[in-house]
Design a protein around this motif. Sequence first.
Motif, mmCIF file in Angstrom:
data_model
loop_
_atom_site.group_PDB
_atom_site.id
_atom_site.type_symbol
_atom_site.label_atom_id
_atom_site.label_comp_id
_atom_site.label_asym_id
_atom_site.label_seq_id
_atom_site.Cartn_x
_atom_site.Cartn_y
_atom_site.Cartn_z
ATOM 1 N N LEU A 4 35.310 73.867 100.725
ATOM 2 C CA LEU A 4 34.840 73.355 99.666
ATOM 3 C C LEU A 4 35.628 72.479 98.796
ATOM 4 O O LEU A 4 35.430 71.745 97.878
ATOM 5 C CB LEU A 4 34.374 74.338 98.575
ATOM 6 N N THR A 5 37.139 72.413 99.261
ATOM 7 C CA THR A 5 38.116 71.902 98.540
ATOM 8 C C THR A 5 38.705 70.738 99.479
ATOM 9 O O THR A 5 38.462 69.387 99.354
ATOM 10 C CB THR A 5 39.161 72.794 98.028
ATOM 11 N N ALA B 24 37.772 85.125 92.765
ATOM 12 C CA ALA B 24 37.434 83.829 93.366
ATOM 13 C C ALA B 24 38.671 83.026 93.404
ATOM 14 O O ALA B 24 39.694 83.266 92.778
ATOM 15 C CB ALA B 24 36.268 83.139 92.618
ATOM 16 N N SER B 25 38.758 82.111 94.286
ATOM 17 C CA SER B 25 39.891 80.892 94.206
ATOM 18 C C SER B 25 39.826 79.873 93.060
ATOM 19 O O SER B 25 38.789 79.517 92.562
ATOM 20 C CB SER B 25 39.907 80.189 95.565
ATOM 21 N N THR B 26 41.006 79.706 92.433
ATOM 22 C CA THR B 26 41.059 78.648 91.414
ATOM 23 C C THR B 26 40.680 77.437 91.743
ATOM 24 O O THR B 26 39.955 76.629 91.166
ATOM 25 C CB THR B 26 42.554 78.886 90.671
ATOM 26 N N PRO B 27 40.930 76.854 92.903
ATOM 27 C CA PRO B 27 40.721 75.671 93.603
ATOM 28 C C PRO B 27 39.171 75.426 93.459
ATOM 29 O O PRO B 27 38.396 74.282 93.436
ATOM 30 C CB PRO B 27 40.942 75.437 94.966
ATOM 31 N N PRO C 151 45.863 65.707 99.911
ATOM 32 C CA PRO C 151 46.071 65.923 98.626
ATOM 33 C C PRO C 151 45.619 67.183 98.241
ATOM 34 O O PRO C 151 44.425 67.433 98.373
ATOM 35 C CB PRO C 151 45.441 64.841 97.872
ATOM 36 N N LEU C 152 46.522 67.931 97.364
ATOM 37 C CA LEU C 152 45.963 69.498 96.884
ATOM 38 C C LEU C 152 45.354 69.440 95.593
ATOM 39 O O LEU C 152 45.981 68.853 94.762
ATOM 40 C CB LEU C 152 47.036 70.514 97.095
ATOM 41 N N PRO C 153 44.151 70.301 95.536
ATOM 42 C CA PRO C 153 43.701 70.174 94.134
ATOM 43 C C PRO C 153 44.602 71.587 93.445
ATOM 44 O O PRO C 153 45.395 71.997 93.906
ATOM 45 C CB PRO C 153 42.354 70.788 94.522
ATOM 46 N N THR C 154 44.400 71.550 92.028
ATOM 47 C CA THR C 154 44.726 72.529 91.191
ATOM 48 C C THR C 154 44.506 73.804 91.778
ATOM 49 O O THR C 154 43.402 73.997 92.180
ATOM 50 C CB THR C 154 44.384 72.618 89.721
ATOM 51 N N GLY C 155 45.540 74.778 91.939
ATOM 52 C CA GLY C 155 45.149 76.259 92.404
ATOM 53 C C GLY C 155 45.845 76.387 93.925
ATOM 54 O O GLY C 155 45.648 77.560 94.333
ATOM 55 N N LEU C 156 45.981 75.245 94.697
ATOM 56 C CA LEU C 156 46.371 75.349 95.899
ATOM 57 C C LEU C 156 47.953 74.573 95.878
ATOM 58 O O LEU C 156 48.202 73.397 95.195
ATOM 59 C CB LEU C 156 45.526 74.517 96.993
ATOM 60 N N SER C 157 48.764 74.941 96.709
ATOM 61 C CA SER C 157 50.250 74.717 96.755
ATOM 62 C C SER C 157 50.649 74.815 98.429
ATOM 63 O O SER C 157 50.166 75.588 99.044
ATOM 64 C CB SER C 157 51.385 75.242 95.991
#
Length: 303
Positions: free
Chosen positions: A103-104, A238-241, A291-297
């Motif tokens: 989904l991300t 749930a996951s932040t992203p 590129p990563l969304p907020t909540g993934l690093s």
Amino acid sequence: MKLHQLRTFVAVAEHRSIRGAARALFVSQPAVTRTIRELEQDLDILLLRRSVEGVELTEAGAALQVRARLLLEDIRRAREELDFMKEGGRGQVSAAVTSTIGLTVLPDALESFMRRMPEARISLTEDAPPLALEKLRSGVLDFIVTNTLADDLPGEFEQHPLFVMQLMVVARTGHPASAARSLRELQGQRWVVPSLNRSPFNRLFTSNGLEPPTATLGCESFGIATHLASRMDLLMLASTPAYEPELRPRQLEPIKLKERVPPVGVSVVTLQNARLTPAAKCLVECLEAVPLPTGLSRSPKTP
């Protein structure tokens, strides 16, 4: 053992039927029966038992099925790699991915992959362990992208860290526990959690010195879980992203806890010392570069 014998045997084992295998292979039933008989004679062991209900594998047949499927997949991958060297751009990749990745970051990764390999074929599933691991073991999948499995991963597999993912506890707007600020207040609530991988859920409580709640509803489908949480008094980890694109539109809100919610790692899982096909390797590279969304690093690279 000859290659056509193994293909025929695997077809019979998967269809549990001589007729079904004949249809799949576009040959006659007598041809399938003859090939199986020749294989059993070559190996000097009974592989199949025939009955009015169809075909059953003997213990030897079940063992050969696992090895034969893996061997046939390895041959396919070898041919694909050579074809890629000769022509380039072609190939096939099969992978299982978590819902959060799907989904991300997956759309951007696939866009990049399809630019690099426009003629490649892609097959994706959302199978969770242990089903995904069994498909990986048998050669059906090239790799899995899943929550890092730590000590639960059998020795025949290896995992390569990909991302670190932040988590949150969410509830529908108006949930009785929406104003809770402590995990202890949530112990008596009902939760919807994955039934096959409860590690992140359990760790949320054990890392804070608490017993995990027992009032849980097991659900492997992210879509069903979020729908239930949005309509019922169920809490969800749930996951932040996934919050902005998937959870917020369903009126699911984060509960602002004073305790830290432990993040989870996301890894690429392959067979031990596996050589990925060019297509599979390319898709992994695209996942690593997206590129990563907020909540993934990014996971720190291990030496």
